[in-house]
Design a protein around this motif. Structure first.
Motif, PDB file in Angstrom:
ATOM      1  N   PRO A   1       1.655  12.082  -2.088  1.00 20.09           N
ATOM      2  CA  PRO A   1       1.655  10.616  -2.066  1.00 20.09           C
ATOM      3  C   PRO A   1       0.272  10.014  -2.278  1.00 20.09           C
ATOM      4  O   PRO A   1       0.120   9.042  -3.000  1.00 20.09           O
ATOM      5  CB  PRO A   1       2.210  10.300  -0.668  1.00 20.09           C
TER       6      PRO A   1
ATOM      7  N   LYS B   1      -0.662   7.412  -5.220  1.00 25.42           N
ATOM      8  CA  LYS B   1      -1.172   6.074  -4.969  1.00 25.42           C
ATOM      9  C   LYS B   1      -2.450   5.807  -5.758  1.00 25.42           C
ATOM     10  O   LYS B   1      -2.654   4.716  -6.279  1.00 25.42           O
ATOM     11  CB  LYS B   1      -1.421   5.876  -3.471  1.00 25.42           C
TER      12      LYS B   1
ATOM     13  N   THR C   1      10.083   3.721  -3.027  1.00 30.02           N
ATOM     14  CA  THR C   1       8.801   4.419  -2.887  1.00 30.02           C
ATOM     15  C   THR C   1       7.671   3.595  -3.498  1.00 30.02           C
ATOM     16  O   THR C   1       6.601   3.451  -2.909  1.00 30.02           O
ATOM     17  CB  THR C   1       8.864   5.800  -3.561  1.00 30.02           C
TER      18      THR C   1
ATOM     19  N   ASP D   1       4.350   2.025  -1.666  1.00 29.64           N
ATOM     20  CA  ASP D   1       3.003   2.293  -2.164  1.00 29.64           C
ATOM     21  C   ASP D   1       2.255   0.997  -2.464  1.00 29.64           C
ATOM     22  O   ASP D   1       1.076   0.853  -2.127  1.00 29.64           O
ATOM     23  CB  ASP D   1       3.069   3.148  -3.441  1.00 29.64           C
TER      24      ASP D   1
ATOM     25  N   GLN E   1       1.105  -0.733   0.675  1.00 26.68           N
ATOM     26  CA  GLN E   1      -0.083  -0.089   1.236  1.00 26.68           C
ATOM     27  C   GLN E   1      -1.332  -0.450   0.444  1.00 26.68           C
ATOM     28  O   GLN E   1      -2.378  -0.795   1.000  1.00 26.68           O
ATOM     29  CB  GLN E   1       0.105   1.433   1.248  1.00 26.68           C
TER      30      GLN E   1
END
Length: 268
Positions: free
Chosen positions: A13, A17, A45, A49, A52
């Motif tokens: 991940p 990102k 997903t 992302d 974040q």
């Protein structure tokens, strides 16, 4: 499955990102669907992302996608940038919000592009008293709308074209503070979740909170890209607002929390 697809699915991940952030920076503006297809992952997903990356100030989350934040310093995005985001959503929100306002009302409006949309949407109202820390509102609102227009003093934040500081008006003859009240606080926030309303700047949060404390009724404005999110500085818990005006229905969990808090949700 070809080698490229296999490599994509094996990415950690954190690596995805980083590549996602680089892809947004290169493209300038992308959609969630485009990102999901490009990286071979689910839309949920990609949304996580992007949320974040937005919290980290790397991209700017928009409804349905993201735009590059490489030219924008930190979490605070320049007013000119934000004026180009969710334009139609803000106009729909503003049109709903002004339906709550009666002629002759006393309003407090905070800084933000959604409250600028509200100022423009008030064009058919009359005899309002308006107090704001939004330095753009005097240029955006028609003089026929208001009886009195006040700007709260304080330090000027040029990136948002607003002031920060205590919500007070001082007597001209001395330093005695005048207690001020309003019929409506119309507050644009950066995020809404079950814990309450929040924004990215502590000074802005203090200004919003003080406006809300001085209002008989509070109208929170937030487009749907800001729902189910939380930012650095909490403004106030959910129950402190009377209305949430947004452009799409909240998720079931957030809708339940708002209902429990007694907040009326208004959508187009």
């Amino acid at each position: 499955m070809d080698a490229a697809t296999a490599t994509t699915k094996r990415r950690l991940p954190a690596g995805r990102k980083a590549e996602l952030a680089a892809y947004v920076a290169e493209s300038g503006q992308v959609t969630v669907v485009d990102l999901a297809s490009h990286f071979g992952v689910s839309i949920d997903t990609v949304r996580r992302d992007l949320d974040q990356l937005d919290r980290e100030g790397i991209v700017v989350r928009t409804h349905g996608g993201a735009v590059s934040a490489m030219s924008v310093p930190g979490r605070d995005r320049g007013l000119d940038v934000r004026l180009q985001m969710q334009i139609s959503e803000k106009e729909r929100i503003a049109a709903l919000a002004v339906e709550l306002i009666e002629d002759g009302s006393v309003l407090m409006l905070n800084a933000g592009t959604t409250t600028l949309a509200v100022a423009r949407a008030l064009r058919n109202h009359r005899n309002l008293t308006i107090a704001t820390n939004n330095l753009r509102i005097p240029a955006e609102i028609s003089p026929s709308v208001f009886r009195d227009l006040f700007i709260f003093g304080g330090a000027v934040r040029t990136i948002t074209q607003a002031t920060t500081g205590p919500v007070t008006l001082a007597m001209t003859s001395n330093t005695t503070e005048v207690d001020i009240r309003c019929d409506y606080a119309i507050i644009a926030v950066g995020a809404v979740d079950a814990s309450g309303y929040s924004t990215s700047n502590l000074g802005d949060a203090t200004m919003m909170s003080e406006m809300i404390e001085r209002a008989d009724r509070t109208v929170i404005l937030a487009d749907s890209s800001k729902l189910d999110r939380r930012l650095f500085a909490q403004v106030t818990p959910l129950q402190k607002a009377d209305y949430l005006v947004t452009d799409a229905p909240p998720s079931p969990d957030l809708a339940a929390a708002l209902a429990e808090a007694g907040v009326t949700v208004l959508t187009p």
